[in-house]
Design a protein around this motif. Structure first.
Motif, PDB file in Angstrom:
ATOM      1  N   VAL A 108      -1.733   7.599  14.099  1.00 43.61           N
ATOM      2  CA  VAL A 108      -1.168   6.701  15.110  1.00 43.61           C
ATOM      3  C   VAL A 108      -1.728   5.298  14.936  1.00 43.61           C
ATOM      4  O   VAL A 108      -0.996   4.302  15.016  1.00 43.61           O
ATOM      5  N   ARG A 109      -3.021   5.200  14.684  1.00 45.11           N
ATOM      6  CA  ARG A 109      -3.648   3.890  14.506  1.00 45.11           C
ATOM      7  C   ARG A 109      -3.069   3.134  13.314  1.00 45.11           C
ATOM      8  O   ARG A 109      -3.029   1.900  13.304  1.00 45.11           O
ATOM      9  N   HIS A 110      -2.604   3.853  12.311  1.00 50.87           N
ATOM     10  CA  HIS A 110      -2.065   3.215  11.106  1.00 50.87           C
ATOM     11  C   HIS A 110      -0.542   3.047  11.163  1.00 50.87           C
ATOM     12  O   HIS A 110       0.087   2.808  10.134  1.00 50.87           O
ATOM     13  N   GLY A 111       0.032   3.162  12.337  1.00 48.50           N
ATOM     14  CA  GLY A 111       1.446   2.812  12.479  1.00 48.50           C
ATOM     15  C   GLY A 111       2.420   3.954  12.442  1.00 48.50           C
ATOM     16  O   GLY A 111       3.618   3.727  12.220  1.00 48.50           O
ATOM     17  N   THR A 138     -12.569   6.928   7.125  1.00 48.88           N
ATOM     18  CA  THR A 138     -12.502   6.480   5.733  1.00 48.88           C
ATOM     19  C   THR A 138     -11.795   7.506   4.855  1.00 48.88           C
ATOM     20  O   THR A 138     -10.975   7.145   3.989  1.00 48.88           O
ATOM     21  N   ARG A 139     -12.071   8.782   5.073  1.00 51.67           N
ATOM     22  CA  ARG A 139     -11.444   9.837   4.269  1.00 51.67           C
ATOM     23  C   ARG A 139      -9.930   9.858   4.486  1.00 51.67           C
ATOM     24  O   ARG A 139      -9.154  10.013   3.535  1.00 51.67           O
ATOM     25  N   ILE A 140      -9.496   9.696   5.720  1.00 55.20           N
ATOM     26  CA  ILE A 140      -8.060   9.717   6.005  1.00 55.20           C
ATOM     27  C   ILE A 140      -7.375   8.471   5.448  1.00 55.20           C
ATOM     28  O   ILE A 140      -6.283   8.549   4.865  1.00 55.20           O
ATOM     29  N   ALA A 141      -8.043   7.323   5.609  1.00 54.86           N
ATOM     30  CA  ALA A 141      -7.437   6.082   5.121  1.00 54.86           C
ATOM     31  C   ALA A 141      -7.300   6.087   3.607  1.00 54.86           C
ATOM     32  O   ALA A 141      -6.269   5.675   3.059  1.00 54.86           O
ATOM     33  N   SER A 142      -8.333   6.531   2.894  1.00 52.45           N
ATOM     34  CA  SER A 142      -8.304   6.500   1.435  1.00 52.45           C
ATOM     35  C   SER A 142      -7.512   7.659   0.833  1.00 52.45           C
ATOM     36  O   SER A 142      -6.922   7.523  -0.235  1.00 52.45           O
ATOM     37  N   GLY A 143      -7.510   8.810   1.522  1.00 49.95           N
ATOM     38  CA  GLY A 143      -6.848   9.985   0.957  1.00 49.95           C
ATOM     39  C   GLY A 143      -5.403  10.153   1.366  1.00 49.95           C
ATOM     40  O   GLY A 143      -4.633  10.823   0.665  1.00 49.95           O
ATOM     41  N   ILE A 144      -4.993   9.545   2.493  1.00 47.63           N
ATOM     42  CA  ILE A 144      -3.635   9.745   2.997  1.00 47.63           C
ATOM     43  C   ILE A 144      -2.879   8.424   3.142  1.00 47.63           C
ATOM     44  O   ILE A 144      -1.790   8.247   2.574  1.00 47.63           O
ATOM     45  N   ILE A 145      -3.454   7.501   3.902  1.00 52.19           N
ATOM     46  CA  ILE A 145      -2.735   6.260   4.194  1.00 52.19           C
ATOM     47  C   ILE A 145      -2.519   5.433   2.943  1.00 52.19           C
ATOM     48  O   ILE A 145      -1.406   4.958   2.674  1.00 52.19           O
ATOM     49  N   ALA A 146      -3.591   5.228   2.166  1.00 52.40           N
ATOM     50  CA  ALA A 146      -3.471   4.379   0.970  1.00 52.40           C
ATOM     51  C   ALA A 146      -2.488   4.941  -0.062  1.00 52.40           C
ATOM     52  O   ALA A 146      -1.640   4.197  -0.574  1.00 52.40           O
ATOM     53  N   PRO A 147      -2.548   6.232  -0.420  1.00 51.35           N
ATOM     54  CA  PRO A 147      -1.592   6.746  -1.426  1.00 51.35           C
ATOM     55  C   PRO A 147      -0.130   6.669  -0.976  1.00 51.35           C
ATOM     56  O   PRO A 147       0.756   6.425  -1.794  1.00 51.35           O
ATOM     57  N   LEU A 148       0.121   6.873   0.310  1.00 52.53           N
ATOM     58  CA  LEU A 148       1.503   6.870   0.788  1.00 52.53           C
ATOM     59  C   LEU A 148       1.971   5.483   1.185  1.00 52.53           C
ATOM     60  O   LEU A 148       3.172   5.228   1.251  1.00 52.53           O
ATOM     61  N   GLY A 149       1.025   4.585   1.468  1.00 54.47           N
ATOM     62  CA  GLY A 149       1.392   3.234   1.864  1.00 54.47           C
ATOM     63  C   GLY A 149       1.507   3.114   3.365  1.00 54.47           C
ATOM     64  O   GLY A 149       2.193   3.904   4.015  1.00 54.47           O
ATOM     65  N   ALA A 150       0.822   2.127   3.927  1.00 54.79           N
ATOM     66  CA  ALA A 150       0.871   1.910   5.369  1.00 54.79           C
ATOM     67  C   ALA A 150       2.207   1.308   5.757  1.00 54.79           C
ATOM     68  O   ALA A 150       2.832   0.587   4.976  1.00 54.79           O
ATOM     69  N   PRO A 151       2.689   1.587   6.957  1.00 51.12           N
ATOM     70  CA  PRO A 151       3.952   0.975   7.413  1.00 51.12           C
ATOM     71  C   PRO A 151       3.844  -0.537   7.434  1.00 51.12           C
ATOM     72  O   PRO A 151       2.778  -1.096   7.696  1.00 51.12           O
TER      73      PRO A 151
END
Length: 271
Positions: free
Chosen positions: A31-34, A132-145
């Motif tokens: 949710v925090r990442h859009g 950090t784990r969620i941002a680097s492992g999920i958000i970054a590979p898929l691209g933030a909105p």
């Protein structure tokens, strides 16, 4: 993790195992990442809408959590599956449009205190590492909105006198913007001879090359056939004859100077 406390208080009645608390933390990071949650399960349900809350039935299966998300800009739709393998949770997320897949493995005990599930202030630990784990492992590979386009600022009001040089096709001025053009002397002044040729595109008009007839300063013409007082008697020059004046004609003379360039078609015998 601002906002997670309210979410956890809302979901507290459904939290019965440590992995439930971890799913709350993972959900809030998305949710925090859009991203917003659409619902639980692989298939969409009726009347779905994006929400920051977890959907009904999100904790029904304690071994496999299935949630669907959509970005705030509607550009991405994600399918999250959190699979429990012994004491670890494997997060597998797929972008439904691009088919990109990202996954992260989290040890539940590293981020959740199982004996404090009823106390938000003690249930989570190592929250910065979890983010950090969620941002680097999920958000970054898929691209933030992408962020919504900001409203463009209102077009600045232009003062025609201060912003005339903004037009790239306009001939630039020879004086600073915002000031008046200098007051040039009259082209008939004896001290103004040659001034137009030095600055043909400035505030003055005329010159040997540009506007030799000084069209910007209309003057009464002189007909040589009527005579020139003190120079030629009337009839000395036949009407329409080409005439080269000799000597200065005074301040009131008109027409091109004999030193000027010849007019167009001067060698046409029919003129």
């Amino acid at each position: 993790m601002a906002g997670l406390e309210l979410l956890y208080a809302w979901a507290r009645a459904a939290v019965s195992r440590p992995q439930d608390a971890l799913i709350c933390g993972v959900h809030w990071e998305l949710v925090r990442h859009g991203y917003r949650c659409l619902g639980a399960g692989d298939q969409p349900g009726p009347d779905e809408r994006k929400s920051e809350l977890l959907p009904a039935g999100w904790e029904a299966n304690k071994e496999v959590y299935t949630l669907r998300y959509k970005s705030v800009d509607d550009a991405r739709e994600l399918l999250l599956k959190a699979i429990m393998v012994e004491d670890s949770m494997i997060l597998n997320i797929m972008d439904c449009s691009s088919q990109k897949v990202a996954d992260v493995t989290l040890a539940v005990a590293d981020y959740v205190n199982p004996e404090h599930l009823d106390d938000f202030h003690r249930v989570y630990k190592n929250t910065e590492e979890l983010r950090t784990r969620i941002a680097s492992g999920i958000i970054a590979p898929l691209g933030a909105p992408t962020e919504k386009a900001k409203k463009e600022p209102e077009a600045k009001k232009k003062d025609p006198e201060l912003h005339q040089d903004d037009d790239p096709l306009r001939v630039p001025h020879h004086h600073p913007a915002g000031t008046r053009a200098p007051s040039w002397p009259s082209p008939l002044s004896p001290f103004a001879v040659g001034g137009e040729d030095l600055d043909p595109f400035g505030g003055r008009t005329g010159g040997m090359i540009v506007d030799p007839l000084r069209s910007g300063f209309p003057q009464p013409g002189i007909d040589p056939s009527s005579g020139i007082p003190g120079r030629l008697p009337p009839g000395a020059v036949p009407p329409g004859a080409r005439f080269d004046p000799f000597g200065p004609l005074g301040a009131g003379r008109s027409g091109p100077d004999p030193d000027h360039l010849p007019p167009p078609g001067y060698d046409d015998m029919f003129m």
